[in-house]
Design a protein around this motif. Sequence first.
Motif, PDB file in Angstrom:
ATOM      1  N   LYS A   7     -39.778 -24.157  64.354  1.00 27.38           N
ATOM      2  CA  LYS A   7     -40.749 -23.567  65.278  1.00 27.38           C
ATOM      3  C   LYS A   7     -40.472 -22.080  65.464  1.00 27.38           C
ATOM      4  O   LYS A   7     -41.401 -21.252  65.432  1.00 27.38           O
ATOM      5  CB  LYS A   7     -40.683 -24.291  66.625  1.00 27.38           C
ATOM      6  CG  LYS A   7     -41.586 -23.697  67.710  1.00 27.38           C
ATOM      7  CD  LYS A   7     -41.425 -24.455  69.013  1.00 27.38           C
ATOM      8  CE  LYS A   7     -42.220 -23.824  70.158  1.00 27.38           C
ATOM      9  NZ  LYS A   7     -43.672 -23.864  69.917  1.00 27.38           N
ATOM     10  N   GLU A   8     -39.213 -21.720  65.650  1.00 29.42           N
ATOM     11  CA  GLU A   8     -38.870 -20.310  65.835  1.00 29.42           C
ATOM     12  C   GLU A   8     -39.248 -19.488  64.608  1.00 29.42           C
ATOM     13  O   GLU A   8     -39.791 -18.379  64.731  1.00 29.42           O
ATOM     14  CB  GLU A   8     -37.381 -20.163  66.125  1.00 29.42           C
ATOM     15  CG  GLU A   8     -36.949 -18.708  66.320  1.00 29.42           C
ATOM     16  CD  GLU A   8     -35.467 -18.565  66.615  1.00 29.42           C
ATOM     17  OE1 GLU A   8     -35.104 -18.521  67.794  1.00 29.42           O
ATOM     18  OE2 GLU A   8     -34.671 -18.504  65.644  1.00 29.42           O
ATOM     19  N   GLU A  30     -55.784 -25.270  66.297  1.00 32.69           N
ATOM     20  CA  GLU A  30     -56.398 -24.177  67.049  1.00 32.69           C
ATOM     21  C   GLU A  30     -56.183 -22.833  66.368  1.00 32.69           C
ATOM     22  O   GLU A  30     -56.987 -21.912  66.509  1.00 32.69           O
ATOM     23  CB  GLU A  30     -55.836 -24.156  68.469  1.00 32.69           C
ATOM     24  CG  GLU A  30     -56.262 -25.362  69.301  1.00 32.69           C
ATOM     25  CD  GLU A  30     -55.604 -25.387  70.664  1.00 32.69           C
ATOM     26  OE1 GLU A  30     -54.766 -24.501  70.945  1.00 32.69           O
ATOM     27  OE2 GLU A  30     -55.940 -26.283  71.466  1.00 32.69           O
ATOM     28  N   SER A  31     -55.113 -22.732  65.572  1.00 35.96           N
ATOM     29  CA  SER A  31     -54.838 -21.496  64.831  1.00 35.96           C
ATOM     30  C   SER A  31     -55.752 -21.315  63.634  1.00 35.96           C
ATOM     31  O   SER A  31     -55.806 -20.232  63.045  1.00 35.96           O
ATOM     32  CB  SER A  31     -53.388 -21.500  64.345  1.00 35.96           C
ATOM     33  OG  SER A  31     -53.198 -22.504  63.349  1.00 35.96           O
ATOM     34  N   LEU A  90     -45.088 -31.962  64.733  1.00 35.10           N
ATOM     35  CA  LEU A  90     -45.960 -31.029  64.009  1.00 35.10           C
ATOM     36  C   LEU A  90     -46.685 -30.103  64.986  1.00 35.10           C
ATOM     37  O   LEU A  90     -46.751 -28.885  64.782  1.00 35.10           O
ATOM     38  CB  LEU A  90     -46.970 -31.806  63.160  1.00 35.10           C
ATOM     39  CG  LEU A  90     -47.970 -30.954  62.383  1.00 35.10           C
ATOM     40  CD1 LEU A  90     -47.318 -30.354  61.144  1.00 35.10           C
ATOM     41  CD2 LEU A  90     -49.196 -31.765  61.991  1.00 35.10           C
ATOM     42  N   CYS A  91     -47.215 -30.684  66.055  1.00 32.89           N
ATOM     43  CA  CYS A  91     -47.919 -29.879  67.049  1.00 32.89           C
ATOM     44  C   CYS A  91     -46.957 -28.951  67.783  1.00 32.89           C
ATOM     45  O   CYS A  91     -47.330 -27.827  68.159  1.00 32.89           O
ATOM     46  CB  CYS A  91     -48.641 -30.787  68.039  1.00 32.89           C
ATOM     47  SG  CYS A  91     -49.990 -31.753  67.318  1.00 32.89           S
ATOM     48  N   GLY A 137     -48.715 -25.893  66.833  1.00 33.02           N
ATOM     49  CA  GLY A 137     -49.791 -25.820  67.809  1.00 33.02           C
ATOM     50  C   GLY A 137     -50.705 -27.028  67.741  1.00 33.02           C
ATOM     51  O   GLY A 137     -50.601 -27.877  66.848  1.00 33.02           O
ATOM     52  N   GLU A 138     -51.626 -27.095  68.692  1.00 33.99           N
ATOM     53  CA  GLU A 138     -52.461 -28.281  68.855  1.00 33.99           C
ATOM     54  C   GLU A 138     -53.661 -28.299  67.904  1.00 33.99           C
ATOM     55  O   GLU A 138     -54.074 -27.268  67.370  1.00 33.99           O
ATOM     56  CB  GLU A 138     -52.951 -28.377  70.300  1.00 33.99           C
ATOM     57  CG  GLU A 138     -51.844 -28.576  71.314  1.00 33.99           C
ATOM     58  CD  GLU A 138     -51.112 -29.892  71.141  1.00 33.99           C
ATOM     59  OE1 GLU A 138     -51.725 -30.855  70.627  1.00 33.99           O
ATOM     60  OE2 GLU A 138     -49.925 -29.973  71.514  1.00 33.99           O
ATOM     61  N   PHE A 139     -54.222 -29.495  67.740  1.00 34.23           N
ATOM     62  CA  PHE A 139     -55.417 -29.680  66.928  1.00 34.23           C
ATOM     63  C   PHE A 139     -56.655 -29.258  67.706  1.00 34.23           C
ATOM     64  O   PHE A 139     -56.782 -29.505  68.904  1.00 34.23           O
ATOM     65  CB  PHE A 139     -55.572 -31.152  66.534  1.00 34.23           C
ATOM     66  CG  PHE A 139     -54.713 -31.573  65.380  1.00 34.23           C
ATOM     67  CD1 PHE A 139     -55.234 -31.642  64.096  1.00 34.23           C
ATOM     68  CD2 PHE A 139     -53.373 -31.908  65.577  1.00 34.23           C
ATOM     69  CE1 PHE A 139     -54.444 -32.031  63.025  1.00 34.23           C
ATOM     70  CE2 PHE A 139     -52.574 -32.295  64.517  1.00 34.23           C
ATOM     71  CZ  PHE A 139     -53.115 -32.358  63.235  1.00 34.23           C
ATOM     72  N   ALA A 140     -57.588 -28.647  66.999  1.00 34.01           N
ATOM     73  CA  ALA A 140     -58.908 -28.349  67.550  1.00 34.01           C
ATOM     74  C   ALA A 140     -59.904 -29.441  67.191  1.00 34.01           C
ATOM     75  O   ALA A 140     -60.834 -29.724  67.961  1.00 34.01           O
ATOM     76  CB  ALA A 140     -59.413 -26.999  67.029  1.00 34.01           C
TER      77      ALA A 140
END
Length: 367
Positions: free
Chosen positions: A143-144, A242-243, A197-198, A202-205
Amino acid sequence: MADKIRVGIVGATVTTGGSGWGANAHVPALASLPDYELVAVCTSREETAKASAEKFGARLAFHDIKDMVAHPDVDLVAVSVRVPWHYDLVMAGLRANKPVFCEWPLGANLKEAQEMNDLAQERKLATMVGLQARSDPTLQYAKELVEQGYIGEVLAANLSVMTGAQIVRGPGRIWQGERKNGANTMTIAGGHPLDALCFILGEFAEVTGRVSTRIKNWKHEDTGADFPVDSPDVVSIAGVLESGAEVSYQVASVPSSPSGTRYEIYGRDGTLVISGGGSANIGPNILYGAKGKDPLAEMPAPDKFKLVPEGTPAGPPRNVAQAYARAADAMQAGKMPDPDFAVAVTRHRLIDAIERSSETGRSIALK
């Protein structure tokens, strides 16, 4: 609270058939951490409560959850039992105004999870959910790296989870064959790595999913009888984060030679690959990275991500201990732990969207 966070756990039980996650993961995790003390054990029967408390070094034994959560020496309630029992036990802890650590899945469905989170937020109580892959040092390092731009803009990711099917089961596990109970390949074997994974990207759109049950009968270990199964054992999704990154994901429970868990994350400037055993939340997870045309090379997690003392047992206790350590740091700083019940609701909502997509044959927007 006292100098140490005093924990009462429901589900750490000594049994003749072999103890479960509470005894095998939470108890040794807590024993390794200087900020915690296991003070109480609650089981469904007085004799097992006393035997379990003696075995695990807890000075209090209960066979009624209301008595345990009301005890002034219990600062934190940990729930590690069958998923259908989570709701009543968690709500009892919250109604007693105690912080609660509940194993994942938080509820048997989204509605239960939402109600638990609503009560916790109403009472401003700290909560934790057992999505301990987020506390794994390797995944935290990944993540970092993503956040620091090591691989540049993330373009696409692939997650594959192939886990071993348990087709012959005793009474302690065969209940998972009923989808309504909320503990299955989609929620557990797939839910932990999907949450990781999220956590990293990041989260799913939006998601499009297929959910199926390919093995429709298990054998009961004691009786030899067929047990009809409607819990999903193969789940595939295509989605966009979302990205804007495109994601493909498949989890399957297979009878022979499962390959485990593998993440592939592709950016404009490089690639990250995470491989592990059968479960991302247990590990061990190994990170490989490459920039440009360079070959993939192993990238061990820096020591700053390793929060537990030397000697903390490997396997199930390790990342549970990491999660407890992160929670203690957060609470001591006056912050909410991560992941909390709100994160669990977000994950339940994603799983619900995958199911609805499969049922309707259309993509589901998450926001």
